[in-house]
Design an enzyme around this catalytic site. Structure first.
Site, PDB file in Angstrom:
ATOM      1  N   GLY A 154    -147.876   7.201  15.007  1.00 53.65           N
ATOM      2  CA  GLY A 154    -146.571   7.027  14.370  1.00 53.65           C
ATOM      3  C   GLY A 154    -145.419   7.747  15.050  1.00 53.65           C
ATOM      4  O   GLY A 154    -144.283   7.289  14.997  1.00 53.65           O
TER       5      GLY A 154
ATOM      6  N   ASP B 261    -143.970  11.339  12.362  1.00 55.55           N
ATOM      7  CA  ASP B 261    -142.982  10.364  11.916  1.00 55.55           C
ATOM      8  C   ASP B 261    -142.470  10.665  10.515  1.00 55.55           C
ATOM      9  O   ASP B 261    -141.281  10.632  10.259  1.00 55.55           O
ATOM     10  CB  ASP B 261    -143.544   8.929  12.003  1.00 55.55           C
ATOM     11  CG  ASP B 261    -144.905   8.764  11.337  1.00 55.55           C
ATOM     12  OD1 ASP B 261    -145.443   9.752  10.785  1.00 55.55           O
ATOM     13  OD2 ASP B 261    -145.436   7.644  11.372  1.00 55.55           O
TER      14      ASP B 261
ATOM     15  N   ASP C  55    -144.954  12.448   3.790  1.00 60.04           N
ATOM     16  CA  ASP C  55    -144.984  11.749   2.505  1.00 60.04           C
ATOM     17  C   ASP C  55    -145.732  12.640   1.510  1.00 60.04           C
ATOM     18  O   ASP C  55    -145.168  13.617   1.024  1.00 60.04           O
ATOM     19  CB  ASP C  55    -145.630  10.372   2.717  1.00 60.04           C
ATOM     20  CG  ASP C  55    -145.637   9.515   1.467  1.00 60.04           C
ATOM     21  OD1 ASP C  55    -144.955   9.869   0.492  1.00 60.04           O
ATOM     22  OD2 ASP C  55    -146.330   8.483   1.450  1.00 60.04           O
TER      23      ASP C  55
ATOM     24  N   PHE D  88    -141.539   2.191   1.236  1.00 64.56           N
ATOM     25  CA  PHE D  88    -142.374   2.074   2.433  1.00 64.56           C
ATOM     26  C   PHE D  88    -141.524   1.512   3.561  1.00 64.56           C
ATOM     27  O   PHE D  88    -141.008   0.401   3.472  1.00 64.56           O
ATOM     28  CB  PHE D  88    -143.579   1.179   2.158  1.00 64.56           C
ATOM     29  CG  PHE D  88    -144.571   1.223   3.274  1.00 64.56           C
ATOM     30  CD1 PHE D  88    -145.501   2.252   3.360  1.00 64.56           C
ATOM     31  CD2 PHE D  88    -144.563   0.249   4.266  1.00 64.56           C
ATOM     32  CE1 PHE D  88    -146.408   2.308   4.415  1.00 64.56           C
ATOM     33  CE2 PHE D  88    -145.472   0.298   5.317  1.00 64.56           C
ATOM     34  CZ  PHE D  88    -146.391   1.325   5.387  1.00 64.56           C
ATOM     35  N   VAL D  89    -141.390   2.292   4.627  1.00 65.11           N
ATOM     36  CA  VAL D  89    -140.509   1.902   5.732  1.00 65.11           C
ATOM     37  C   VAL D  89    -141.312   1.599   6.998  1.00 65.11           C
ATOM     38  O   VAL D  89    -142.422   2.107   7.180  1.00 65.11           O
ATOM     39  CB  VAL D  89    -139.466   3.000   6.033  1.00 65.11           C
ATOM     40  CG1 VAL D  89    -138.460   3.116   4.908  1.00 65.11           C
ATOM     41  CG2 VAL D  89    -140.143   4.345   6.290  1.00 65.11           C
TER      42      VAL D  89
ATOM     43  N   ASP E 191    -145.475   1.848  11.186  1.00 69.62           N
ATOM     44  CA  ASP E 191    -146.094   0.522  11.184  1.00 69.62           C
ATOM     45  C   ASP E 191    -146.388  -0.016   9.795  1.00 69.62           C
ATOM     46  O   ASP E 191    -146.457   0.726   8.820  1.00 69.62           O
ATOM     47  CB  ASP E 191    -147.423   0.578  11.935  1.00 69.62           C
ATOM     48  CG  ASP E 191    -148.498   1.313  11.135  1.00 69.62           C
ATOM     49  OD1 ASP E 191    -148.259   2.494  10.792  1.00 69.62           O
ATOM     50  OD2 ASP E 191    -149.533   0.703  10.810  1.00 69.62           O
TER      51      ASP E 191
HETATM   52  P1  5GP Z   1    -148.933  11.564   4.050  1.00 66.42           P
HETATM   53  O1  5GP Z   1    -150.298  11.973   4.518  1.00 66.42           O
HETATM   54  O2  5GP Z   1    -147.885  12.628   4.153  1.00 66.42           O
HETATM   55  O3  5GP Z   1    -148.959  10.908   2.688  1.00 66.42           O
HETATM   56  O4  5GP Z   1    -148.469  10.374   4.962  1.00 66.42           O
HETATM   57  C1  5GP Z   1    -148.335  10.560   6.298  1.00 66.42           C
HETATM   58  C2  5GP Z   1    -148.686   9.313   7.051  1.00 66.42           C
HETATM   59  O5  5GP Z   1    -148.747   8.153   6.205  1.00 66.42           O
HETATM   60  C3  5GP Z   1    -147.600   9.052   8.042  1.00 66.42           C
HETATM   61  O6  5GP Z   1    -147.876   9.712   9.254  1.00 66.42           O
HETATM   62  C4  5GP Z   1    -147.611   7.561   8.129  1.00 66.42           C
HETATM   63  O7  5GP Z   1    -148.595   7.175   9.066  1.00 66.42           O
HETATM   64  C5  5GP Z   1    -148.041   7.092   6.759  1.00 66.42           C
HETATM   65  N1  5GP Z   1    -146.874   6.791   5.898  1.00 66.42           N
HETATM   66  C6  5GP Z   1    -146.416   7.464   4.818  1.00 66.42           C
HETATM   67  N2  5GP Z   1    -145.317   6.880   4.299  1.00 66.42           N
HETATM   68  C7  5GP Z   1    -145.064   5.811   5.098  1.00 66.42           C
HETATM   69  C8  5GP Z   1    -144.045   4.795   5.098  1.00 66.42           C
HETATM   70  O8  5GP Z   1    -143.113   4.740   4.284  1.00 66.42           O
HETATM   71  N3  5GP Z   1    -144.136   3.869   6.085  1.00 66.42           N
HETATM   72  C9  5GP Z   1    -145.127   3.861   7.021  1.00 66.42           C
HETATM   73  N4  5GP Z   1    -145.107   2.892   7.926  1.00 66.42           N
HETATM   74  N5  5GP Z   1    -146.096   4.795   7.052  1.00 66.42           N
HETATM   75  C10 5GP Z   1    -146.053   5.760   6.103  1.00 66.42           C
HETATM   76 MG    MG Z   2    -148.751   8.881  10.993  1.00 61.99          MG
END
Ligand code: 5GP
Ligand code: MG
Length: 180
Positions: free
Chosen positions: A45, A101, A104, A153-154, A160
């Site tokens: 990402g 990237d 979340d 979700f972006v 991606d």
């Molecule tokens: P976390 O583990 O913090 O929930 O999410 C981190 C990973 O989830 C990011 O590195 C990304 O790969 C994916 N992710 C979280 N939110 C988004 C979003 O809005 N769009 C996309 N494309 N990927 C996301």
């Molecule tokens: Mg990622």
């Protein structure tokens, strides 16, 4: 591809401007100890963001790659992240900046930061392009944040959906009918 985007959230011009600003912030913080800095981009990402960011940094650095999979082909949240490819360099005693990237829920970066901290770097900081504010636990703080965004979700600029849209130059929200 552009026709699949419902609305642009952050334009390529806004991204470029903020990336330069982030690089300035990072350069100021590492002014005295940039020597030996290791940048750790979390793949895939952060590929495009990190490529742009490091070209704005005015000092020498090394890069150590790490690939994490949260197994989410779609937009589901909460999957357990796993290290798919481990770090490609020794970071003991080095200043380390993790670049990702998006922050979340913090599952992914929580795993990464705990894992890297165990390897005894001289310092360990985190830079994310995007943050969905208030979702990660308070203990997991990003040192550098490009943009706080709403909880949507972006895709684009490295992010991606089903491994597509990483090459879209703007960050946007997909047309709802494209989500399976
Ligand atoms: P976390 O583990 O913090 O929930 O999410 C981190 C990973 O989830 C990011 O590195 C990304 O790969 C994916 N992710 C979280 N939110 C988004 C979003 O809005 N769009 C996309 N494309 N990927 C996301
Ligand atoms: Mg990622």
């Amino acid at each position: 591809m552009q026709g699949d985007i419902d609305r642009v959230l952050i334009s390529r011009e806004q991204i470029a401007q903020r990336v330069r600003g982030l690089a300035d912030e990072i350069a100021a913080v590492y002014a005295d100890d940039a020597a030996g800095l290791v940048i750790v981009p979390i793949l895939a990402g952060s590929l495009i963001f990190c490529a742009d960011l490091i070209r704005c940094l005015p000092f020498k650095m090394r890069i150590a790659l790490m690939t994490i999979s949260s197994y989410r082909d779609k937009t589901t949240v909460g999957a357990t992240p796993q290290v798919v490819h481990d770090l490609t360099a020794d970071i003991r005693g080095r200043h380390v900046l993790v670049v990702d990237d998006i922050l979340d829920t913090g599952n992914t970066l929580g795993l990464v930061m705990r894992d890297l901290a165990r390897r005894q770097p001289a310092s360990l900081r985190m830079c994310v392009l995007l943050r969905k504010k208030g979702k990660a636990p308070p203990s997991l703080k990003a040192d550098f944040v490009g943009f706080d965004i709403e909880d949507v979700f972006v895709v684009g600029y490295g992010l991606d959906y089903d491994n597509h849209y990483r090459n879209a130059p703007d960050i946007g929200v997909l047309r709802p009918e494209l989500y399976a």
